[in-house]
Scaffold this active site. Structure first.
Site, PDB file in Angstrom:
ATOM      1  N   SER A 124       0.839  -1.204   0.000  1.00  0.00           N
ATOM      2  CA  SER A 124       0.000   0.000   0.000  1.00  0.00           C
ATOM      3  C   SER A 124       0.868   1.246   0.000  1.00  0.00           C
ATOM      4  O   SER A 124       1.978   1.247   0.562  1.00  0.00           O
ATOM      5  CB  SER A 124      -0.858  -0.030   1.271  1.00  0.00           C
ATOM      6  OG  SER A 124      -1.468   1.211   1.494  1.00  0.00           O
ATOM      7  N   TYR A 148      -1.648  -0.721  10.932  1.00  0.00           N
ATOM      8  CA  TYR A 148      -1.948  -1.333   9.624  1.00  0.00           C
ATOM      9  C   TYR A 148      -0.785  -1.111   8.661  1.00  0.00           C
ATOM     10  O   TYR A 148      -0.298  -2.047   8.012  1.00  0.00           O
ATOM     11  CB  TYR A 148      -3.247  -0.740   9.040  1.00  0.00           C
ATOM     12  CG  TYR A 148      -3.395  -1.037   7.564  1.00  0.00           C
ATOM     13  CD1 TYR A 148      -3.696  -2.322   7.124  1.00  0.00           C
ATOM     14  CD2 TYR A 148      -3.189  -0.037   6.600  1.00  0.00           C
ATOM     15  CE1 TYR A 148      -3.789  -2.608   5.767  1.00  0.00           C
ATOM     16  CE2 TYR A 148      -3.284  -0.315   5.251  1.00  0.00           C
ATOM     17  CZ  TYR A 148      -3.576  -1.601   4.837  1.00  0.00           C
ATOM     18  OH  TYR A 148      -3.649  -1.879   3.496  1.00  0.00           O
ATOM     19  N   LYS A 152       2.121  -3.736   6.626  1.00  0.00           N
ATOM     20  CA  LYS A 152       2.501  -3.771   5.199  1.00  0.00           C
ATOM     21  C   LYS A 152       4.010  -3.617   5.077  1.00  0.00           C
ATOM     22  O   LYS A 152       4.667  -4.323   4.319  1.00  0.00           O
ATOM     23  CB  LYS A 152       1.774  -2.660   4.431  1.00  0.00           C
ATOM     24  CG  LYS A 152       0.280  -2.866   4.313  1.00  0.00           C
ATOM     25  CD  LYS A 152      -0.027  -4.119   3.517  1.00  0.00           C
ATOM     26  CE  LYS A 152      -1.496  -4.456   3.508  1.00  0.00           C
ATOM     27  NZ  LYS A 152      -1.778  -5.794   2.994  1.00  0.00           N
TER      28      LYS A 152
HETATM   29  P1  NAD Z   1     -10.931  -6.827   1.688  1.00  0.00           P
HETATM   30  O1  NAD Z   1     -11.087  -6.768   3.149  1.00  0.00           O
HETATM   31  O2  NAD Z   1     -12.131  -6.627   0.841  1.00  0.00           O
HETATM   32  O3  NAD Z   1     -10.269  -8.224   1.271  1.00  0.00           O
HETATM   33  C1  NAD Z   1      -9.379  -8.920   2.122  1.00  0.00           C
HETATM   34  C2  NAD Z   1      -9.878 -10.351   2.221  1.00  0.00           C
HETATM   35  O4  NAD Z   1      -8.991 -11.096   3.051  1.00  0.00           O
HETATM   36  C3  NAD Z   1     -11.277 -10.455   2.846  1.00  0.00           C
HETATM   37  O5  NAD Z   1     -12.087 -11.259   2.002  1.00  0.00           O
HETATM   38  C4  NAD Z   1     -11.033 -11.152   4.191  1.00  0.00           C
HETATM   39  O6  NAD Z   1     -12.105 -11.972   4.549  1.00  0.00           O
HETATM   40  C5  NAD Z   1      -9.766 -11.933   3.900  1.00  0.00           C
HETATM   41  N1  NAD Z   1      -8.904 -12.228   5.054  1.00  0.00           N
HETATM   42  C6  NAD Z   1      -8.418 -11.361   5.992  1.00  0.00           C
HETATM   43  N2  NAD Z   1      -7.616 -12.010   6.849  1.00  0.00           N
HETATM   44  C7  NAD Z   1      -7.586 -13.320   6.453  1.00  0.00           C
HETATM   45  C8  NAD Z   1      -6.938 -14.491   6.934  1.00  0.00           C
HETATM   46  N3  NAD Z   1      -6.152 -14.457   8.002  1.00  0.00           N
HETATM   47  N4  NAD Z   1      -7.155 -15.657   6.286  1.00  0.00           N
HETATM   48  C9  NAD Z   1      -7.962 -15.693   5.196  1.00  0.00           C
HETATM   49  N5  NAD Z   1      -8.595 -14.630   4.698  1.00  0.00           N
HETATM   50  C10 NAD Z   1      -8.406 -13.451   5.312  1.00  0.00           C
HETATM   51  O7  NAD Z   1      -9.786  -5.805   1.288  1.00  0.00           O
HETATM   52  P2  NAD Z   1      -9.349  -5.284  -0.153  1.00  0.00           P
HETATM   53  O8  NAD Z   1      -9.720  -3.855  -0.246  1.00  0.00           O
HETATM   54  O9  NAD Z   1      -9.775  -6.242  -1.198  1.00  0.00           O
HETATM   55  O10 NAD Z   1      -7.776  -5.332   0.041  1.00  0.00           O
HETATM   56  C11 NAD Z   1      -7.006  -6.447  -0.363  1.00  0.00           C
HETATM   57  C12 NAD Z   1      -5.574  -6.242   0.105  1.00  0.00           C
HETATM   58  O11 NAD Z   1      -5.084  -5.029  -0.467  1.00  0.00           O
HETATM   59  C13 NAD Z   1      -5.422  -6.080   1.613  1.00  0.00           C
HETATM   60  O12 NAD Z   1      -4.220  -6.723   2.007  1.00  0.00           O
HETATM   61  C14 NAD Z   1      -5.323  -4.591   1.808  1.00  0.00           C
HETATM   62  O13 NAD Z   1      -4.581  -4.260   2.963  1.00  0.00           O
HETATM   63  C15 NAD Z   1      -4.584  -4.181   0.551  1.00  0.00           C
HETATM   64  N6  NAD Z   1      -4.823  -2.782   0.162  1.00  0.00           N
HETATM   65  C16 NAD Z   1      -6.105  -2.326   0.027  1.00  0.00           C
HETATM   66  C17 NAD Z   1      -6.325  -1.000  -0.321  1.00  0.00           C
HETATM   67  C18 NAD Z   1      -7.729  -0.452  -0.424  1.00  0.00           C
HETATM   68  O14 NAD Z   1      -7.886   0.764  -0.379  1.00  0.00           O
HETATM   69  N7  NAD Z   1      -8.756  -1.283  -0.581  1.00  0.00           N
HETATM   70  C19 NAD Z   1      -5.239  -0.154  -0.553  1.00  0.00           C
HETATM   71  C20 NAD Z   1      -3.952  -0.653  -0.419  1.00  0.00           C
HETATM   72  C21 NAD Z   1      -3.752  -1.987  -0.065  1.00  0.00           C
HETATM   73  C1  WQD Z   2      -9.463   9.849   0.900  1.00  0.00           C
HETATM   74  C2  WQD Z   2      -9.677  11.345   1.146  1.00  0.00           C
HETATM   75  C3  WQD Z   2     -10.007  11.911   3.457  1.00  0.00           C
HETATM   76  C4  WQD Z   2     -13.855   9.866   3.931  1.00  0.00           C
HETATM   77  C5  WQD Z   2      -6.879   4.891   3.083  1.00  0.00           C
HETATM   78  C6  WQD Z   2      -5.791   4.205   3.858  1.00  0.00           C
HETATM   79  C7  WQD Z   2      -4.715   3.709   2.932  1.00  0.00           C
HETATM   80  C8  WQD Z   2      -5.300   2.862   1.809  1.00  0.00           C
HETATM   81  C9  WQD Z   2      -6.459   3.507   1.146  1.00  0.00           C
HETATM   82  C10 WQD Z   2      -5.092   0.568   2.420  1.00  0.00           C
HETATM   83  C11 WQD Z   2      -8.927  11.872   2.370  1.00  0.00           C
HETATM   84  C12 WQD Z   2     -11.247  12.222   2.650  1.00  0.00           C
HETATM   85  C13 WQD Z   2     -12.671  10.366   3.419  1.00  0.00           C
HETATM   86  C14 WQD Z   2     -14.893  10.773   4.291  1.00  0.00           C
HETATM   87  C15 WQD Z   2     -13.499  12.589   3.570  1.00  0.00           C
HETATM   88  N1  WQD Z   2      -5.791   1.605   2.281  1.00  0.00           N
HETATM   89  N2  WQD Z   2     -12.493  11.713   3.231  1.00  0.00           N
HETATM   90  N3  WQD Z   2     -14.666  12.106   4.086  1.00  0.00           N
HETATM   91  O1  WQD Z   2      -7.073   7.965   3.710  1.00  0.00           O
HETATM   92  O2  WQD Z   2      -6.148   8.160   1.342  1.00  0.00           O
HETATM   93  O3  WQD Z   2      -6.289   5.979   2.399  1.00  0.00           O
HETATM   94  O4  WQD Z   2      -7.395   3.955   2.129  1.00  0.00           O
HETATM   95  O5  WQD Z   2      -3.927   0.397   2.283  1.00  0.00           O
HETATM   96  O6  WQD Z   2      -3.816   3.001   3.692  1.00  0.00           O
HETATM   97  O7  WQD Z   2      -5.237   5.130   4.779  1.00  0.00           O
HETATM   98  O8  WQD Z   2      -8.377   7.072   1.717  1.00  0.00           O
HETATM   99  O9  WQD Z   2     -10.755   7.063   1.078  1.00  0.00           O
HETATM  100  O10 WQD Z   2     -10.158   7.154   3.534  1.00  0.00           O
HETATM  101  O11 WQD Z   2      -9.734   9.151   2.111  1.00  0.00           O
HETATM  102  O12 WQD Z   2     -13.342  13.815   3.417  1.00  0.00           O
HETATM  103  O13 WQD Z   2     -15.956  10.373   4.787  1.00  0.00           O
HETATM  104  O14 WQD Z   2     -11.079  11.571   1.419  1.00  0.00           O
HETATM  105  O15 WQD Z   2      -9.785  12.883   4.434  1.00  0.00           O
HETATM  106  O16 WQD Z   2      -8.503  13.178   2.063  1.00  0.00           O
HETATM  107  P1  WQD Z   2      -6.936   7.415   2.368  1.00  0.00           P
HETATM  108  P2  WQD Z   2      -9.833   7.534   2.136  1.00  0.00           P
END
Ligand code: NAD
Ligand code: WQD
Length: 337
Positions: A124, A148, A152
């Site tokens: 991330s 979190y 990562k």
């Molecule tokens: P999500 O929560 O929708 O998907 C994660 C999945 O992993 C879920 O289905 C959950 O049930 C499963 N899971 C969690 N722990 C587990 C375990 N111990 N064993 C088996 N299954 C498990 O999240 P997502 O948005 O699809 O994100 C996928 C990956 O990408 C995550 O690692 C997240 O940290 C990373 N990521 C997400 C974002 C985002 O904004 N969505 C951004 C950057 C990184």
């Molecule tokens: C985006 C912008 C908020 C909600 C997070 C995690 C990051 C990654 C992605 C996993 C910001 C603003 C949000 C609301 C708002 N996940 N906002 N009102 O914070 O960039 O990233 O998700 O790895 O690790 O930190 O994403 O969608 O929460 O926010 O004004 O109700 O929207 O302040 O500027 P963020 P976000």
């Protein structure tokens, strides 16, 4: 040969699964459904016309993982499984370290036992903490501001050390920026539990009438309109990036970290306007205090992804908003009844 998707029933995993099946790969999922619904599996089948083997099990469970690897010929693993809510990780740090790190280490151990050498990891942009400058390159300083993020950062380190110790291994660490949107069918999408933390799911819930208005967290940031700027990318583009990463891992050994973002920054108010333009629905909002831990701006230098993986994001902000709305209006309660 199949690709194993840990956490493959989740938001990004399910979209990646659909793209993998469309590209002719076989897919196997292991997910404990702690943050997803088993309904996803039927929807994937519906979209792709192909079925997926799924194990309802925890990636921290070594014997369950052994069963997955012994019953399937796995060529590559895409490791999505993990807990991902930043605020929750501050309240429950041990849960996050336990789940996310245990999953990464157990997976690597069992991959090694079965001679599976390729891993693509969901990292991330959070590993860049408060960036010194934007756009952010992969060699920028890394430092996290919440548990979190540290999971990562540490998982990247654990995977890198493991790959370095085994000269045949290939690890692609994908640092996602802000994935939004949904598959064009409207059958799979993001389904957060409780009050959404992220911007787009909050906006779509306002649009569908589940929330009254959007709180815009701060309008005094050092950005063009004072609201936070992020690099939003379409989840289908992101899913395709994983296929490029798998192909890269098939041809190369060693470790590489790659940003997956568009390289463009949009503010909160830009997104509100884009959503209104794309859907014709007005989003009432109020300016609220800053959210602790938020930063002014975060967007990628996306050139390494193009150079190394041959990937670049293609879909527009309008596509992202339209598809997110299509998913939300067809599934007002997500996968729930
Ligand atoms: P999500 O929560 O929708 O998907 C994660 C999945 O992993 C879920 O289905 C959950 O049930 C499963 N899971 C969690 N722990 C587990 C375990 N111990 N064993 C088996 N299954 C498990 O999240 P997502 O948005 O699809 O994100 C996928 C990956 O990408 C995550 O690692 C997240 O940290 C990373 N990521 C997400 C974002 C985002 O904004 N969505 C951004 C950057 C990184
Ligand atoms: C985006 C912008 C908020 C909600 C997070 C995690 C990051 C990654 C992605 C996993 C910001 C603003 C949000 C609301 C708002 N996940 N906002 N009102 O914070 O960039 O990233 O998700 O790895 O690790 O930190 O994403 O969608 O929460 O926010 O004004 O109700 O929207 O302040 O500027 P963020 P976000």
């Amino acid at each position: 040969m199949a690709v194993l998707l840990t956490g493959g029933a989740g938001y990004i995993g399910s979209h990646t699964c659909v793209e993998l099946l469309a590209a002719g790969y076989d897919a196997v999922i292991i997910d404990n459904f702690s943050n997803s619904s088993e309904k996803v599996l039927e929807r994937i089948r519906e979209i792709s016309g192909r079925s997926v083997v799924c194990y309802n099990a925890d990636v921290c469970d070594e014997s369950a993982l052994r069963r997955v690897f012994s019953e399937n010929k796995i060529d590559c693993v895409v490791h999505f499984a993990g807990l991902k809510a930043v605020g929750d990780s501050v309240k429950h740090p041990l849960e996050y370290y336990q789940n996310n790190l245990c999953a990464t280490m157990t997976l690597l151990k069992v991959m090694n036992e079965f001679d599976v050498e390729r891993i693509v990891f969901s990292s991330s942009a959070t590993v860049y903490g408060v960036p010194k400058s934007t756009p952010i390159r992969e060699d920028a300083d890394r430092w996290c501001t919440n548990p979190y993020g540290w999971t990562k950062y540490m998982s990247e380190q654990i995977i890198s050390d493991t790959a370095k110790a085994d000269g045949n291994m290939s690890a692609v660490l994908l640092r996602y920026f802000n994935p939004i949107g949904a598959h064009e069918s409207g059958r799979i999408g993001e389904d957060p539990t409780g009050i959404p933390n992220n911007l787009l799911p909050y906006i779509t819930q306002v649009a569908v009438g589940r929330r009254e208005h959007l709180n815009v967290f701060g309008n005094d940031y050092n950005t063009h309109d004072g609201t936070g700027v992020r690099d939003y990318l379409h989840v289908v583009d992101l899913a395709k990036g994983h296929i490029r990463a798998i192909e890269y891992a098939q041809k190369n050994t060693g470790v590489i970290a790659v940003n997956l973002g568009t390289g463009n920054g949009f503010s909160v108010l830009d997104i509100v306007k884009a959503f209104e333009r794309a859907t014709g629905i007005r989003i009432p909002y109020k300016i609220a205090p800053r959210r602790p831990g938020d930063i002014d701006a975060c967007y990628a230098d996306a050139s390494l992804a193009l150079e190394k993986l041959g990937w670049k994001a293609e879909l527009s902000i309008d596509d992202m908003c339209r598809s997110a709305w299509n998913w939300q209006k067809n599934n007002p309660n997500g996968y729930g009844e």
